[in-house]
Structures are given as structure tokens and as C-alpha cells.
Design an enzyme around this catalytic site. Structure first.
Site, short mmCIF file in Angstrom:
data_model
loop_
_atom_site.label_atom_id
_atom_site.label_comp_id
_atom_site.label_asym_id
_atom_site.label_seq_id
_atom_site.Cartn_x
_atom_site.Cartn_y
_atom_site.Cartn_z
N ASP A 30 23.90 69.11 92.54
CA ASP A 30 24.62 68.66 91.35
C ASP A 30 25.16 67.26 91.62
O ASP A 30 25.56 66.96 92.75
CB ASP A 30 25.79 69.60 91.04
CG ASP A 30 26.22 69.58 89.58
OD1 ASP A 30 26.40 68.49 89.04
OD2 ASP A 30 26.39 70.67 89.00
N GLY A 88 29.40 66.22 85.59
CA GLY A 88 29.36 66.96 84.33
C GLY A 88 28.14 66.63 83.49
O GLY A 88 27.68 65.49 83.48
N HIS A 112 21.18 70.06 80.01
CA HIS A 112 20.46 70.73 78.93
C HIS A 112 19.89 69.77 77.90
O HIS A 112 19.47 70.21 76.82
CB HIS A 112 21.39 71.74 78.24
CG HIS A 112 21.62 72.98 79.05
ND1 HIS A 112 21.34 73.05 80.39
CD2 HIS A 112 22.12 74.20 78.71
CE1 HIS A 112 21.65 74.26 80.85
NE2 HIS A 112 22.12 74.97 79.85
#
Length: 214
Positions: free
Chosen positions: A77, A81, A150
Site C-alpha cells: 500500500d 488513501g 477502485h
């Protein structure tokens, strides 16, 4: 759910409590299915990759499975965010903003969760962009869990970068697959469709979680 690909992989009570206290978007039934299908494919000495650590909830579930199998979980990651977690968007959480720089930073939360779970020896956090890391990746993988950005661009890049490394009898798991646009964004569903077209076959479907094997 075939017994061939779905095995018992219960989470110990102590880890249930840690996972429940960790921010994340993985429902219990999907977490149970994720552990079970990955447990059926992880080998001793094997490697699983999670794309999208966030605060570490799913890494706790997968980390337990990896420890039981004698394998390793790498969780990737950039920790800034995804698009829907930025200020003004639906899933923005002000607690996750670094006040000094004014940007999202979920890494400290993930590290605390893994520490509380006692999984730091088996779960290896990698901080960086999925595409940056996949560009030089060469190790065959027992399992890949795609749960990152996404947007169409991000989801497709995660699939393109990591699916080729799933070994022949390994498993590809995709989260937030919603065939109906009314239920959620379509990028993970398009990745799922692409995987099917590339020769993957669905072996498990629980909620928005889909597991596939070549």
C-alpha cells in the site's frame, strides 16, 4: 463452496478481537471465505501478496493463515488513501490524516494492528505503489488478493501487474466485485471479467469476494 478449495481456517479469539477493532471494509463472512480459500492454496515456504493494506484488517486474517501454513504475507500500500478516502469523499476518515502534512497516512494504524496481532514476523508491509513494485517482481505467488484502488486505471494495473505471478495452482482473489452498478463501483467487476477471459475460473463466491484459479 467446494471442499477442494474451502477449508476450515478459524481465527483465534484474540485475533478476532484485534481485527474487530481495526478499521476496514471486510465483512465477517467475506473474511471467513478469504482465510479459507487462501489457506487451501498456501504452501510451506510460499508467499501471498495483498494489494491494499489500509489499516491492516485483512492482513490480520491473511497473516494468521500464512503463519499457520509456514508461509509469508506481503501487504502492499502507498498508505495515502484511495480516491474515495480523500477529503470530501464518502469514505474519508479524518482520524487517518497526518496533521503535519495534511495527507492520509494509514501506515501507523496498520503497523499497530499487526503488532497487536503478534504477526510482525510473518506479515511484511511494503510501502509503495503497486505498479512500481510489480514492475520488478519475479517470485511465483501462491495467492494474490486484489483490494487496492477502485478506479479503472488502478484496478486494471493491479491485475496486470500481479496476476501473471500467480502460480498454476495458486489463487487470485478479488474484493468488491459488484456486477450491478447500483451496488458499487465497476472496476473490480471488470477485473473479474478480464480474469475469466484470461483463463481463470471462479472457485468461490461469497458476498463481493470472488476467488479464481487458472
Amino acid at each position: 463452496m467446494s471442499a477442494e478449495v474451502f477449508v476450515e481456517a478459524p481465527l483465534p479469539d484474540a485475533l478476532v478481537a484485534v481485527a474487530a477493532a481495526t478499521k476496514g471494509f471486510l465483512p465477517d463472512d467475506e473474511a471467513d471465505a478469504l482465510r479459507a480459500v487462501v489457506a487451501a492454496h498456501l504452501r510451506p515456504g510460499g508467499v501471498a501478496v495483498e494489494i491494499g493494506t489500509y489499516c491492516g484488517k485483512s492482513a490480520i486474517h491473511l497473516g494468521h493463515v500464512a503463519r499457520e501454513a509456514g508461509a509469508t504475507l506481503l501487504t502492499l500500500d502507498h498508505h495515502r488513501g484511495s480516491e474515495e478516502q480523500q477529503p470530501g469523499w464518502e469514505y474519508h476518515d479524518t482520524e487517518l490524516v497526518d496533521p503535519e502534512i495534511g495527507a492520509m497516512d494509514t501506515l501507523p494504524f496498520a503497523r499497530r494492528a499487526l503488532h497487536r496481532a503478534g504477526l510482525e514476523e510473518v506479515v511484511v508491509p511494503i510501502v509503495g505503489r503497486s505498479t512500481t513494485i510489480s514492475a520488478f517482481w519475479t517470485t511465483p505467488l501462491d495467492a494474490v488478493f486484489i483490494d487496492g484502488g477502485h478506479t479503472e486505471e488502478a484496478a486494471q494495473a493491479d491485475y496486470a501487474g500481479w496476476s501473471p505471478h500467480v502460480r498454476g495452482d495458486g489463487v487470485l482473489v478479488i474484493h468488491d466485485v459488484f456486477p450491478d452498478p447500483a451496488d458499487g463501483g465497476q472496476a473490480p467487476f471488470h477485473v473479474y471479467e478480464r480474469a475469466l477471459a484470461d483463463g481463470f475460473a471462479e472457485i468461490l463466491h461469497v458476498g463481493s469476494l470472488r476467488a479464481l484459479r487458472r
